[in-house]
Design an enzyme around this catalytic site. Structure first.
Site, PDB file in Angstrom:
ATOM      1  CG  MET A 122     -15.779  18.454   8.830  1.00 19.82           C
ATOM      2  SD  MET A 122     -14.812  17.048   8.304  1.00 19.82           S
ATOM      3  CE  MET A 122     -14.491  16.225   9.845  1.00 19.82           C
TER       4      MET A 122
ATOM      5  CE  LYS B 292     -18.082  14.943   3.553  1.00 16.11           C
ATOM      6  NZ  LYS B 292     -18.495  15.368   4.920  1.00 16.11           N
ATOM      7  CB  SER B 293     -18.921   8.280   5.041  1.00 16.25           C
ATOM      8  OG  SER B 293     -17.700   8.960   4.815  1.00 16.25           O
TER       9      SER B 293
ATOM     10  CG  ASP C  67     -16.356   8.526   1.671  1.00 16.94           C
ATOM     11  OD1 ASP C  67     -17.255   9.369   1.418  1.00 16.94           O
ATOM     12  OD2 ASP C  67     -15.940   8.337   2.828  1.00 16.94           O
ATOM     13  CD  GLU C  68     -13.323  11.344   3.930  1.00 18.44           C
ATOM     14  OE1 GLU C  68     -13.004  12.522   3.658  1.00 18.44           O
ATOM     15  OE2 GLU C  68     -14.034  11.047   4.907  1.00 18.44           O
TER      16      GLU C  68
ATOM     17  CB  CYS D 141     -24.127  26.397  11.928  1.00 18.14           C
ATOM     18  SG  CYS D 141     -23.201  27.315  13.175  1.00 18.14           S
TER      19      CYS D 141
ATOM     20  CB  CYS E 299     -26.316  29.548  14.995  1.00 18.16           C
ATOM     21  SG  CYS E 299     -26.109  29.660  13.203  1.00 18.16           S
TER      22      CYS E 299
ATOM     23  CB  CYS F  89     -23.228  29.411   9.499  1.00 18.09           C
ATOM     24  SG  CYS F  89     -23.220  30.515  10.926  1.00 18.09           S
TER      25      CYS F  89
END
Length: 201
Positions: free
Chosen positions: A11, A15-16, A86-87, A144, A146, A181
């Site tokens: 997420m 990508k989109s 997409d998706e 992530c 972190c 992560c």
């Protein structure tokens, strides 16, 4: 030779946005693009594909009973240079087989963008079939909090805790999911940590 591509990421990995930029690049070179998305994705309206950074375009909706190969053969063959999906994780395995058939029989490249795994780290059916059939598999990386590479799509409940059970498909964005992560994901579950979603104050 045309190829079937699977471009996956966690997420928030753009990508989109990459799908829409790819569409623009093809069209800027005078090529015709068939932009499609599964009917399960209704977050931005049934036929709208929108990225978090504000890019958007109209897309054709693929329903569970749509035969993509037949639809392409009847309406797009001969005037379509590329298919962008997409998706794609919400596509059925049968849909992926139909896209593969288009690549093989019409020599039209198909670029699929989506998630690889769900909030329980399990492959989506569409993504699993793409892992089996795609000629090219590429990871779109994101981080992530972190600083490590994010690979998990953690679902967060209204109290701020990581969800480990429930339906595979629950639509949401920054209000419900965060890329993590694996170490942070496991620590968050084991230590019952509250997770701050992006955009929260």
């Amino acid at each position: 030779m045309a190829k079937l591509y699977f471009k996956y990421g966690a997420m928030g990995s753009s990508k989109s946005a990459q799908a829409l930029i790819t569409k623009y690049n093809y069209e800027e070179n005078g090529m015709s693009v068939w932009l499609i998305k599964p009917s399960a994705d209704t977050r931005d309206g049934a036929d709208i594909l929108r990225s978090r950074i504000g890019l958007w375009a109209k897309a054709e909706i693929i329903r569970p009973d749509t035969d993509i190969f037949q639809r392409f053969s009847q309406s797009c063959a001969g005037n379509c240079h590329v298919i962008i999906v997409d998706e794609c994780q919400f596509m059925s395995p049968e849909h992926i087989d139909q896209l593969r058939k288009i690549v093989n029989e019409y020599e039209v490249p198909v670029l699929c963008f989506g998630l690889r795994t769900d909030f329980q780290t399990k492959l989506f059916p569409g993504s699993m079939r793409l892992m089996e059939l795609a000629d090219v598999i590429e990871e779109i990386k994101t981080m992530c909090d972190c600083g490590a590479k994010a690979t998990i799509n953690a679902r967060i409940d209204s109290d701020g805790y990581i969800v480990t059970q429930g339906a595979q498909v629950v639509l949401g964005g920054n209000d419900s999911y965060i890329a993590m992560c694996h170490k942070c994901y496991i620590n968050g579950i084991e230590e019952h940590k509250k997770i701050k979603l992006h955009g929260q104050k």
